[in-house]
Structure formats: structure tokens, C-alpha cells
Design a protein around this motif. Structure first.
Motif, PDB file in Angstrom:
ATOM      1  N   SER A  81     -14.355  -5.625  19.861  1.00 30.34           N
ATOM      2  CA  SER A  81     -15.290  -6.210  20.821  1.00 30.34           C
ATOM      3  C   SER A  81     -14.565  -7.041  21.871  1.00 30.34           C
ATOM      4  O   SER A  81     -15.001  -7.096  23.023  1.00 30.34           O
ATOM      5  N   ILE A  82     -13.454  -7.691  21.476  1.00 28.75           N
ATOM      6  CA  ILE A  82     -12.663  -8.408  22.482  1.00 28.75           C
ATOM      7  C   ILE A  82     -12.169  -7.423  23.532  1.00 28.75           C
ATOM      8  O   ILE A  82     -12.241  -7.673  24.734  1.00 28.75           O
ATOM      9  N   GLY A  83     -11.695  -6.258  23.046  1.00 25.78           N
ATOM     10  CA  GLY A  83     -11.255  -5.226  23.971  1.00 25.78           C
ATOM     11  C   GLY A  83     -12.385  -4.812  24.898  1.00 25.78           C
ATOM     12  O   GLY A  83     -12.196  -4.679  26.105  1.00 25.78           O
ATOM     13  N   LEU A  84     -13.564  -4.657  24.338  1.00 27.70           N
ATOM     14  CA  LEU A  84     -14.728  -4.255  25.142  1.00 27.70           C
ATOM     15  C   LEU A  84     -15.017  -5.284  26.224  1.00 27.70           C
ATOM     16  O   LEU A  84     -15.366  -4.953  27.353  1.00 27.70           O
ATOM     17  N   ALA A  85     -14.857  -6.569  25.898  1.00 25.12           N
ATOM     18  CA  ALA A  85     -15.203  -7.604  26.864  1.00 25.12           C
ATOM     19  C   ALA A  85     -14.093  -7.839  27.871  1.00 25.12           C
ATOM     20  O   ALA A  85     -14.353  -8.181  29.015  1.00 25.12           O
ATOM     21  N   LYS A  86     -12.844  -7.620  27.464  1.00 27.66           N
ATOM     22  CA  LYS A  86     -11.737  -8.101  28.285  1.00 27.66           C
ATOM     23  C   LYS A  86     -11.072  -7.036  29.156  1.00 27.66           C
ATOM     24  O   LYS A  86     -10.622  -7.330  30.257  1.00 27.66           O
TER      25      LYS A  86
END
Lengths: 89, 110, 169
Positions: B20-25
């Protein structure tokens, strides 16, 4: 020890859901939103399974399975709609 | 036993968060596609296996039906990623300037 | 109705039947004899009723290679996730995303879709599209350093065993 680990894991998954929800709101493009929704439902499965572990109940499994199936169908339908403007051929 | 369970749960939750961090960043749609398809799928898979282990040891009889969701996710994640990528290419979604190559079959034949 | 291959009338798709039976047992989370019999009935009836939808014939050769392939892929998924996690957590500007095209040797539709799924699940690559003639695969990589080496890796590591297991037939 398992209790503490489960608490940490629940917090981590909740954070992941917040990040996905943020991407769902911000966008910027339509495929981005579909991807965010896809991630959100997979995170929900993780949350449900963790809750089942937390409460020691296997009842949450059925809900998780249904979410997995319906979420996949939803993602495919939305992507097909963007591809063709039509879901069924 | 408890150690294995804890490790699996922590690994699973960690990978889910990383996805999810990847999705946001990450900067554009095609790079964002990588986080959820790989990290999140493995994360949820690890949590599900932990659940199967937990219920197999706590209750009478083994509990394997969690494997069904794991299997289902591992089969469906690439399919939905493929479809979303196809939709994004069709809509000409903005991509990073420094992306090498083009999402096209003709221009790319060397 | 001219049937090209003589399929068994009762078990037109043995692999599908076995999968259905196993899924039934897993869904009910039991190995009770009653469910085994009920599952077996469903596993025989469902493929018979839906035979019209399963025109293609799948012939699996070299089951040993297939098992090894799945183990290799499982291991690569684990490695891939550590690699991708590192890439995701490193600064964005270091990333070198890119598209590239793989010329497929595999001809069997099932082999192509298995290869595409494998590519999506393993190191930093997602398959995006198959060309209409099913001869090329468009792949997006999160961090593309050496295109030729990546293609070579995919071809030798995944496509070669798949071709061995699922030859065009």
C-alpha cells in the motif's frame, strides 16, 4: 506474545487500508482508482483473517472468501468497462 | 509454534503495508501496479497460511480451507493486474517521462 | 458430430475433475467419506454438463518438470517480493521503469497465460498485453536495467520449462 503481534499486524493492515483509501480518493486517473479498490479489498481479506485469529473464530473465513471472489469479479468488470465501454460482449 | 505464527503474521502484515505504501507513493500508474500485485498478494498469503496453521493446531482436525483463498488470490492477482494495465494503455494514462520503450507492439520490434 | 479425439464420455477432463473434487473438500474443510462421495459426483457431473465450454485439449507432459517449475516460481515470488519491497522503499527518482516486448516461443494458449501470470508475480515485471496474433507479450518493468538480460532470464527460466510441459498439440 501472539496478542501483541496480532495488534501490531492489525495496525499495519489498517494503515495499509488508509493509504489505499487515500489513493482511491486522490486518483488521479480511473485505472488508479480501480487499482486502489483492488488493493483495498485484498487488505480487507487480511483484516478479516487477522480478526478471525484475534477472536479465535473460523467464521470469518466465509466472508473473506466471498470478498475475494466478488472483489475479483468487480475489478474485472470495471477494467472491461474502461476497455470497451461495455461489460458483456 | 507461536514463533512461526508470529513471524508469518508479521511478515504478512509488513508486505501488505509495503504494497500500500507503494500504491500511495510511486509516481505513475504503471509503477503503482507493481506494489499491490506482488507485495500485497504475498502478504495476504502469509497471513492466510498463519491462520491455517493456527486453526490446525488449536482445533481438532486440520484446517486447510484458507489455502483456497491463497490459491485464488495467486491466480487472480496477475489476471486483474493484466486487465487494469490493458485498460490504462487503452486510455493512454499518463506515464513517467523517463519510461523506456512504448506500450506498443510495432515500435518496439528491434 | 465428428469428434477429432476420442474423449472418454464419463471423464472428459480428468484434471478439471480432480481440481473440482479437491476444491469441494477444501471448501467444506473436511475429509469425511460422505463429502468425498458427494464431491466425486459433482466432479463427474459438472465437467460433463459444461463440456461444450472446454473445447481445447490440454495435454500435460513431463509432470516432474511441472512440479519443479512451480517450486522455482514459488521461490522466485519470495525473492521478488523482497526485491520489490526494497525498490518501493527507495527514493522514486532512482527507478527506471520501462516497457519491453518478448517474442513468444510458446504456442499453447494455456502456456502463454501461465507465462503471463508468472511474469506478473515475479521480479519487478507485470505483463500488460498480448499481441492479437499471440506471438508477443508486452511487459512493464518497475526497474529495467538491462532489457536483453531480463528477456533472456524470462525465456530460459520460465518459458523453456513451460514449453516442455505444454507443447502445442
Amino acid at each position: 506474545m501472539l496478542e501483541t503481534v496480532l495488534q501490531i499486524a492489525l495496525i499495519a493492515v489498517a494503515l495499509a487500508m488508509l493509504l489505499s483509501a487515500w489513493r482511491l480518493i486522490v486518483g488521479p486517473s480511473k485505472p488508479d482508482r480501480i487499482l486502489a479498490l483492488d488493493t483495498l479489498y485484498i487488505n480487507t481479506i487480511a483484516l478479516l483473517i487477522l480478526l478471525g485469529l484475534w477472536l479465535g473464530s473460523a467464521l470469518y473465513f466465509e466472508a473473506a472468501l466471498l470478498i475475494a471472489v466478488m472483489g475479483f469479479v468487480g475489478t474485472v468488470a470495471l477494467s472491461k468497462y474502461l476497455l470497451r465501454g461495455d461489460i458483456m460482449e | 509454534m507461536e514463533w512461526i505464527l508470529s513471524a508469518l503474521i508479521l511478515i504478512g502484515a509488513g508486505f501488505t503495508l509495503v504494497g500500500s505504501i507503494g500504491l500511495a507513493k510511486l509516481p505513475d500508474f504503471f509503477t503503482r501496479l507493481h506494489g499491490p500485485t506482488k507485495a500485497t498478494t504475498l502478504g495476504v498469503g502469509a497471513i492466510l497460511i498463519a491462520s491455517a496453521l493456527y486453526f490446525s493446531t488449536r482445533q481438532e482436525g486440520i484446517s486447510l480451507h484458507e489455502l483456497l483463498i491463497t490459491l485464488f488470490l495467486f491466480i487472480t492477482a496477475p489476471v486483474s493486474a493484466h486487465l487494469m494495465a490493458k485498460a490504462a494503455i487503452h486510455l493512454k494514462t499518463r506515464m513517467l517521462k523517463r519510461t523506456q520503450g512504448t506500450p506498443d507492439f510495432k515500435n518496439n520490434q528491434n | 458430430m465428428a469428434q477429432t479425439q476420442q474423449k472418454s464420455r464419463w471423464l472428459p477432463h480428468p484434471i478439471l475433475s480432480l481440481a473440482l473434487w479437491l476444491i469441494w473438500l477444501l471448501l467444506n474443510n473436511t475429509f469425511a467419506p460422505g463429502h468425498m462421495v458427494l464431491g466425486a459426483v459433482l466432479a463427474i457431473v459438472i465437467p460433463m454438463l459444461t463440456a461444450g465450454f472446454w473445447q481445447e485439449r490440454v495435454c500435460v507432459r513431463a509432470p516432474g518438470t511441472l512440479a519443479k517449475y512451480f517450486l522455482v516460481v514459488l521461490w522466485d515470488i519470495l525473492i521478488a517480493n523482497v526485491v520489490v519491497a526494497k525498490l518501493i522503499l527507495s527514493p522514486n527518482r532512482k527507478l527506471q521503469p520501462g516497457f519491453f516486448v518478448i517474442d513468444l516461443d510458446a504456442r499453447h494458449p494455456l502456456a502463454i497465460s501461465l507465462l503471463a501470470n508468472t511474469i506478473s508475480l515475479t521480479p519487478g515485471t507485470v505483463s500488460c498485453d498480448v499481441s492479437p496474433d499471440q506471438k508477443q507479450l508486452l511487459v512493464h518493468a518497475l526497474h529495467l536495467e538491462d532489457e536483453a538480460a531480463t528477456i533472456h532470464d524470462i525465456k530460459t527460466r520460465y518459458e523453456a520449462p513451460l514449453n516442455k510441459v505444454l507443447p502445442p498439440c
